[in-house]
Structures are given as structure tokens and as C-alpha cells.
Design an enzyme around this catalytic site. Structure first.
Site, short mmCIF file in Angstrom:
data_model
loop_
_atom_site.label_atom_id
_atom_site.label_comp_id
_atom_site.label_asym_id
_atom_site.label_seq_id
_atom_site.Cartn_x
_atom_site.Cartn_y
_atom_site.Cartn_z
N LYS A 205 1.55 -9.02 -2.37
CA LYS A 205 1.54 -9.19 -3.96
C LYS A 205 0.42 -7.73 -3.66
O LYS A 205 0.07 -6.74 -2.71
CB LYS A 205 -0.91 -8.93 -3.04
CG LYS A 205 -1.83 -9.86 -4.00
CD LYS A 205 -3.05 -10.62 -3.12
CE LYS A 205 -4.03 -8.89 -3.22
NZ LYS A 205 -4.16 -7.99 -4.66
N LYS B 197 -14.13 -4.31 6.00
CA LYS B 197 -14.97 -3.59 5.11
C LYS B 197 -15.73 -4.09 4.08
O LYS B 197 -16.38 -3.43 2.84
CB LYS B 197 -13.32 -2.70 4.19
CG LYS B 197 -13.09 -3.31 3.51
CD LYS B 197 -11.97 -1.92 3.33
CE LYS B 197 -10.89 -2.95 1.55
NZ LYS B 197 -10.24 -1.84 1.12
N LYS C 240 1.12 -1.43 -0.51
CA LYS C 240 -0.50 0.20 0.39
C LYS C 240 0.98 1.34 0.11
O LYS C 240 1.99 0.92 0.89
CB LYS C 240 -1.43 -0.01 1.51
CG LYS C 240 -1.74 -0.70 1.24
CD LYS C 240 -3.15 -0.93 0.56
CE LYS C 240 -4.41 -2.41 0.35
NZ LYS C 240 -5.23 -2.21 -0.29
N GLY D 295 -9.88 -4.60 4.75
CA GLY D 295 -10.40 -3.90 6.16
C GLY D 295 -9.53 -5.20 7.69
O GLY D 295 -9.88 -4.68 8.41
N ASP E 141 -1.42 -5.35 -5.71
CA ASP E 141 -3.02 -4.72 -5.35
C ASP E 141 -3.87 -5.07 -6.77
O ASP E 141 -2.60 -5.19 -7.50
CB ASP E 141 -2.76 -3.46 -5.13
CG ASP E 141 -4.13 -2.98 -3.66
OD1 ASP E 141 -4.93 -4.43 -3.58
OD2 ASP E 141 -4.14 -2.62 -2.99
N GLU E 142 -4.83 -4.91 -7.43
CA GLU E 142 -5.45 -4.95 -7.70
C GLU E 142 -5.41 -4.56 -8.72
O GLU E 142 -5.58 -4.71 -10.25
CB GLU E 142 -7.15 -5.72 -7.87
CG GLU E 142 -7.74 -4.36 -7.70
CD GLU E 142 -7.81 -4.18 -6.11
OE1 GLU E 142 -7.23 -4.76 -4.42
OE2 GLU E 142 -8.23 -2.68 -6.01
N HIS F 291 -7.79 -12.17 -7.90
CA HIS F 291 -8.35 -11.52 -7.04
C HIS F 291 -9.55 -11.43 -7.65
O HIS F 291 -9.89 -11.97 -8.68
CB HIS F 291 -7.74 -10.16 -6.96
CG HIS F 291 -8.14 -9.43 -6.24
ND1 HIS F 291 -9.36 -8.64 -6.55
CD2 HIS F 291 -7.70 -8.78 -4.61
CE1 HIS F 291 -9.70 -7.61 -5.38
NE2 HIS F 291 -8.20 -7.48 -4.42
N ARG F 292 -10.83 -11.23 -7.00
CA ARG F 292 -11.61 -11.68 -7.28
C ARG F 292 -12.74 -9.80 -7.13
O ARG F 292 -14.13 -9.85 -7.90
CB ARG F 292 -12.75 -12.18 -6.70
CG ARG F 292 -13.31 -11.00 -5.10
CD ARG F 292 -13.95 -12.50 -4.71
NE ARG F 292 -14.29 -11.80 -2.64
CZ ARG F 292 -15.45 -11.60 -2.27
NH1 ARG F 292 -16.52 -12.86 -2.78
NH2 ARG F 292 -15.10 -11.40 -1.38
N GLY G 230 -3.44 -5.02 4.52
CA GLY G 230 -2.87 -4.26 4.01
C GLY G 230 -2.55 -2.50 4.35
O GLY G 230 -1.52 -3.14 5.77
N GLY G 231 -3.88 -1.88 5.18
CA GLY G 231 -3.89 -1.24 6.13
C GLY G 231 -3.70 -2.15 7.35
O GLY G 231 -2.24 -1.42 8.11
#
Lengths: 425, 425
Positions: free
Chosen positions: B179, B309, B153, B355, B181-182, B269-270, B377-378
Site C-alpha cells: 500500500k 500504536k 516506508k 505499530g 501510505d496515506e 484508509h481512515r 510498515g515499520g
């Protein structure tokens, strides 16, 4: 982090997105959507840098409350993304950002993307249609009238010879284009390799007999490598077309196929689109999808009939037609939410298909115009006297328009049309 | 034509579909859905043959009225399709039939596919995961505990060196998997070619320092040929993984990629799934999609966190976990509507992401078990003392579970965990 800037005026280079959202607090939701579709995280991260925020942050520049539903506020919002956020010629990657996680956010009780505005640099990164309307008309030597297509019916089940025979009957009756149905690929009873050669043999025979150009649209929908293998067979067999179920295949395959060296006209069927375009709560509009497929470079795209068996009201279908056909499109703030300049991207031939029969032809052309491919499956093969008669009736209905006659007048000249009008009230 | 046969008992070889529908007349709607997804047309066609109807017609074998909404009846129906209808190892082609036009039929005021039952012959036509849970655990030498992942991130914006440094900090702090990010693919500021080599260099450094196996999951989401090019670079660079945004790429690319000769662990990833899985009116359930991705052969798949989240209630997420992990799954008629035997198809590693922070770890593991990849991530990069501390805190939260300690007890031993628990209440 704050992405809301209602004073921001998007610049020419921004990619814009318009969506209708539902939530407790529209500002909070709009802000989270902007973050989740760009650089945001649910909590502040130490790894964030001020220049990233400055250079990459999108701006929510419009938030309009438009209603209330089940206790939630409904709003129309617009977001401006700097192109710098994206690898612009990678459509799957771009969509993973602007149409990715946002639909799944708990805070969003509704999120439907209505439209995108693609800026010049973005549009020019895509090939668009290789042929477009003009190229297709030249290929088929049909200057002005709508094109007449049929789909071999039943959808699946005919043996290869039967399939080719039905195609031949349709062609000699007056159909220009014969299409595989969306769920016919290479089943036991009708293998792709046999079907393509046998059907194209019938095409050549029909061309000779009618003196008209005829075309077959074989369905190469498959896992990508197999799609390429089937396209190579179609090329070898002398097909000018291929057909792809673009939604079930997916953006990666559609963009990559267009970038191959084949010289096909690409017919795009949109089976499965309504799984994400029809709900008013979550999803994306068919108009937004159609703009994406125009960039990716399909030559023909199903957009609905308004009057047939498939959903899609007149205004929405006309708006989709505008977006795929015209060079410059103006917002109407009902279905089209941005002005869109298509620069050198050729127009896509709109296709009306689904529950069409001769009686509906005048209304469809009145609504969607003559730059249109009218496809009738049941409306040809369901004619009481069979496929050839059904094709004649549909062709007569189109010619009536060109000749400025009513269907009834034309029916006096063409018995097959008369019978069709009696059969389908 | 009539497809309703409530006395029909599906045989082992049928492909079954369960959906919730909304319309004026459930029988009429169910009959039209069966026809449109197989051999039907809106009108009788002369080209239909009795043997086609006999051999290919699906049977609507269950219609249960379950409610009423806006004046329409709501029903749960089940349809049995003979495998003969399909080219069974062509997933896009199969979906063009059973999940294609039906969503767009005017007569359907709601249509949501809940589950499919894939019969033995169908399941055996697909490769399934190459590694699966066991293979991933062997690769990373992690026998039992949940795996810990992070996403670099901010999502996009870091330069390549910065990206690799963040990954290194996460690895040495205790993360197993890093990973992309998407929405990070190959943007100006972080080109794929550079990123992969620099990040894998940091992986090797972290492995040396920690004595643990570490892995990087590079996002190769792109048009198919470019996806292959990036996979070849990843192979050359020594990556064990690739990551694909499977929904925006599409079924054609995902199935074809798995059938290539690469030996990657595929992380799926979806992003964009909720555009078709979240509406209660039209679309398809994430459970049905997850079953498809298991057949197509992804090794790891995001399924939700329940507590983070992203949407997705506990029962639904657990049901999805069951379908992708177990060899035999029993219907619960709430989220799983069929018994499903997965024969030799390996289990997919479920991923919980979105989240997540240390305080949520016990609850996530309690709900979804230890055969799980927990991604924060966060929750890592947002730690007040930065990425390395955040990784330590997340790793400690997981180890607390293995050691049978509460977070608070473990926080007494690991200051970074203590600080995280204070920061994220």
C-alpha cells in the site's frame, strides 16, 4: 528520529501548524506527531535515507506548556513542514498528512489543531473564491448594506409549489437571498429538478415586482456525479448560485467542484463541522477549516452568529471572519496563531445564520460588520403575520442600521418590525 | 413542537439514531435535537403544515439518564426518523440532517452519535462492496489465512524507483498487498503516473518469482476529477486496487467513486477519523462511520489493531469488525446499540494497521479472527536485515497460526522471524 528544533525559525516557504496537545511528555508527543504527519514510523526502518530526513523532516520549533489536565500535561506546539513533503494543490492529500493519523495516536491524550499558516506557493496553488464579496455585491447590485437571506422553513416537508411560494413571499418582503435548508436535497415531496425551475420562476416574478435583484441558493449536496448533474440543471435554469454542505460532501468534492467550468457563486453550509470543531480534546478549529474552504474557493461561508442558537463565542467568530475576509491577518495568539497573507485570494462573504430575528440584527452587525449575509429562517417565517411581514421586519432592521436609527425608531415607520419586536423579546 | 414519544415503538422502516447527550435538561435537549435534524425551527413558523408534522416528525422514543458531568445531565437517547424525511440514496444529504447542525447547538453541552440502524429500504439503496472478503480472497487466491500487507516506508520521500524496489522486496519476502501510505499522493519525488507503472512492473516480477498473487494499492486521494484521472491510469496499468483516504476525501467522493464503472477493489484508509470519533464530548463513533462506509461500498477498511500504536479498545474494535463483516448484527448496548440486518451488502475486509510487528500477530488474530488484513510498515521495513527479511518474518508469524505453532517454534524454522522476535520484544 528527532524532529524537535526549538532554535529553528520557520522560513517563508514552510507550511506551519499550531495545535494544543495533551500527554505525559510534551516533547515525546510533539516529536511523534511530527513524525506521524510526515516521514516517521514507530520504529527505525532500513529503507530510510539521510537525504529524505534532511529534505522532508518537519521541525517542532515551539513547545509551550500551558496547563495540566487529568494528570496530563497540556501544551501548545508549532510545527514547520517543508512544502516538499506535499502535493500542494491536492488538499485531501495534504490533510491526510498534517491532519490525518495524528488524532488517533494512543500516546496523544488530546490533540486539537488550532491554525495553519499556508505559505505563498501553497496559497497560489488554489483558486479561492470566483466571486468573493465584491463579485456577490455586483451580482446583487447591493453596494454596502449587509445582505438579507432566509432559509425556506420548515427545513423539509413543503411541496415544491409551497416551497417556491414561500421563497416568493420572502423576496417580495425584502429578502435578497433564499436558501434551501441543509437537509433539503431531492426528497419525494420536493424534487430538485422541479424545485429549481419553479423557485427561479418566483425569483424572476419577485425581481419584476420589486425592481431589486433576487437570488436562489439551491442545495446540490449529493454524491459528486449527481452534484454535477444538479449543477448543470441549475445552470440551465439560470441560477447564479449553488449551495453545498461542504463538510458532509468533503474536501475532494468541494475542491473539484470549484475547478469545474461552472460560473456559480458557491454558498457553503457547514453542517457537521461541530463534530470535529467543538470538542476541546480532539479535532480541528473552525478557523482552520474556514481557511481551507477559502483556499478551496467557496464564496459564502457560515461562521456563526455569536448571539443566535449556535455555539461560537464573539472572539472566535470574529477571528474566523478576519481569516476569510481580510487580505493580511495578524496573529492574536488566542484564535489566530499565525500571520497569514492571502495574496490574490478573494474574500469570502461571511454568513450569520441560526436563531436570528430582527432584535438581534444590530448586535450581529456591531460584532461582525456590514460585509455580512444575515440569514433568518424562523425569524422570517415565524413572524405572526407570515413570511412577507417577517421579511419586511428583517429588512427594516437592516435599513435602520444604514439609516442610523434605532430599531424602535424604525418600528414606528414599519409596522411589521414593530410586531416582530413585540413577538421576539 | 413536540417530538418526544416514549411509548413509540420504532417500525421496521424507520432510520434510528442513538447518541449520548449532555445538557441541563435531557428532555428539552432531546426534543431540540430531533427538531434540528428534521423539520424544526427555534420558533414556530407560519409555513408549517400539520401533514408535514404528522408525516415527517421524528420520535424521541428513549431517554435514559446515565450520569452527570460538570453539573450537566448525561443521557442516552434514541430517535426514530421516518425514511420519508430523506433522499435515501444521497448519503451526504442524509448526514446533513441526522449528523449535521445538531453538534453545534448551544443547548447541547455534549452530543456524540454512537450508532445508526439503517432499515431495509435504506440499505438496499446502496451498492455496498463490489468484492468484499470473498471477492478479495478469490482475486488473491488466498482461501483462509489472514492476508499480509505492508505500507512502503518511509511514508513519503522515496523516489519512484526506490518505492517500487521496496515493494518488490516485500512481495518476494511473502507480503500479499503493498500500500501507499496515506500521505503519499503525487509529490515531486514520486509522481503517481510513474509510480503506478513501475510498482506494478515489480508486482508482476514478484508474482513470477513467487508463484503467488500479489497486489498493489495506489493512493488516488485527490480532488474528485483528479481521482478519476488517476483511477483511469491505474486501470490502464492493470491495478486491481485503488486506495482512498475516505475521511479527508469525503462522503460525496466516496459514494460517487463506487458508483463509477471501475472494477477496482477499494481499500479505505481512515486518516482524520479520530478528529471526530475520539472525543467523548462531540462527534460520531468509528462504528457509525464504518457502517456508512460499508453501505458506500469500500472493500477493505482500517479498524484498528487494539495492540498497536493507534487508539481503540478491544471491545470497540471487535464491534466495528462485527458491523462490517457479519450479515446480521445484534446490539450489545455497549458499542452496538441496534440490531442491524445487512441484507445483500457484502462484508468489508477489516484491516489492522499501525505499530504491528510479528510478536503482535497472534494476539491480533486471536482478537479479530482470520478474516483480516494485517498490515505492518515499520514491522517489515524496520527488520534488522531489511524489508525482505521483515516480510518473511511477518509471513512466518501468520503461517505459525495456520500451522498451530507458537511463534517461538516457528522461529526455529525461520531465522528472520527469530531475529524479529529478538529485535521487537
Amino acid at each position: 528520529m528527532d524532529y524537535i528544533n526549538l532554535n529553528y525559525r520557520p522560513n517563508e516557504g514552510d507550511l506551519l501548524s499550531c495545535m494544543v496537545i495533551k500527554g505525559e511528555n510534551l516533547e515525546k508527543l510533539a516529536n511523534e506527531i511530527a513524525g506521524e504527519s510526515s516521514i516517521g514510523t514507530w520504529t527505525k526502518v532500513q529503507t530510510m535515507k539521510s537525504d529524505i530526513y534532511e529534505k522532508l523532516r518537519p521541525k517542532v520549533y515551539e513547545i509551550k506548556e500551558i496547563g495540566e489536565e487529568n494528570g496530563y500535561k497540556v501544551g501548545l506546539i508549532k510545527i514547520a513542514y517543508p512544502l516538499y513533503d506535499f502535493e500542494i494543490n491536492n488538499m485531501p492529500g495534504v490533510l491526510a498528512g498534517i491532519a490525518g493519523n495524528i488524532f488517533g495516536m494512543k500516546i496523544a491524550k488530546g490533540l486539537r489543531i488550532l491554525d495553519f499558516r499556508f505559505p505563498a506557493e501553497f496559497v497560489k496553488a488554489y483558486k479561492g473564491p470566483r466571486f468573493g464579496i465584491e463579485g456577490v455585491r455586483e451580482t446583487l447590485k447591493i453596494k454596502e448594506r449587509p445582505l438579507l437571506g432566509t432559509i425556506v422553513k420548515p427545513k423539509v416537508g413543503l411541496k415544491t409549489e409551497e416551497h417556491a411560494k414561500v421563497a416568493y413571499e420572502a423576496w417580495v418582503g425584502g429578502v435578497d437571498l433564499v436558501k434551501d435548508d441543509e437537509n433539503l436535497t431531492s426528497q419525494e415531496f420536493n424534487k430538485f429538478e422541479d424545485r429549481i425551475y419553479k423557485t427561479l420562476e418566483m425569483r424572476d416574478k419577485a425581481e419584476e415586482e420589486t425592481g431589486e435583484r433576487k437570488a436562489y441558493m439551491p442545495n446540490i449536496t449529493a454524491p459528486y456525479r449527481e452534484m454535477i448533474r444538479r449543477a448543470e440543471i441549475a445552470e440551465d435554469a439560470g441560477s447564479e448560485y449553488v449551495m453545498i454542505d461542504v463538510v458532509v460532501c468533503g474536501f475532494s468534492a468541494v475542491q473539484s467542484f470549484r475547478e469545474e467550468d461552472f460560473k456559480f457563486i458557491i454558498h457553503a453550509h457547514r453542517a457537521m463541522h461541530a463534530a470535529m470543531t467543538r470538542s476541546r480534546d480532539f479535532g480541528i478549529s473552525m478557523l482552520a477549516l474556514a481557511k481551507i474552504y477559502r483556499l478551496l474557493g467557496v464564496d459564502q461561508l457560515h461562521i456563526g452568529t455569536v448571539v443566535g442558537k449556535m455555539e461560537g463565542g464573539e472572539k472566535e467568530v470574529k477571528a474566523i471572519r478576519d481569516e476569510i475576509v481580510y487580505d493580511k491577518v495578524e496573529a492574536d495568539n488566542e484564535n489566530k496563531f499565525f500571520n497569514q497573507d492571502w495574496f490574490d485570494i478573494k474574500p469570502v462573504f461571511p454568513v450569520s445564520s441560526g436563531g436570528v430575528h430582527p432584535r438581534l440584527v444590530p448586535k450581529i452587525v456591531e460584532i461582525l460588520g456590514r460585509d455580512l449575509i444575515i440569514q433568518a429562517g424562523g425569524g422570517v417565517h415565524g413572524h405572526p403575520d407570515g413570511t412577507r411581514a417577517g421579511a419586511k421586519a428583517m429588512r427594516a432592521a437592516i435599513e435602520a442600521i444604514i439609516e442610523g436609527k434605532s430599531l424602535e425608531e424604525k418600528a414606528e415607520e414599519v409596522a411589521e418590525l414593530k410586531k416582530a419586536l413585540e413577538y421576539w423579546k
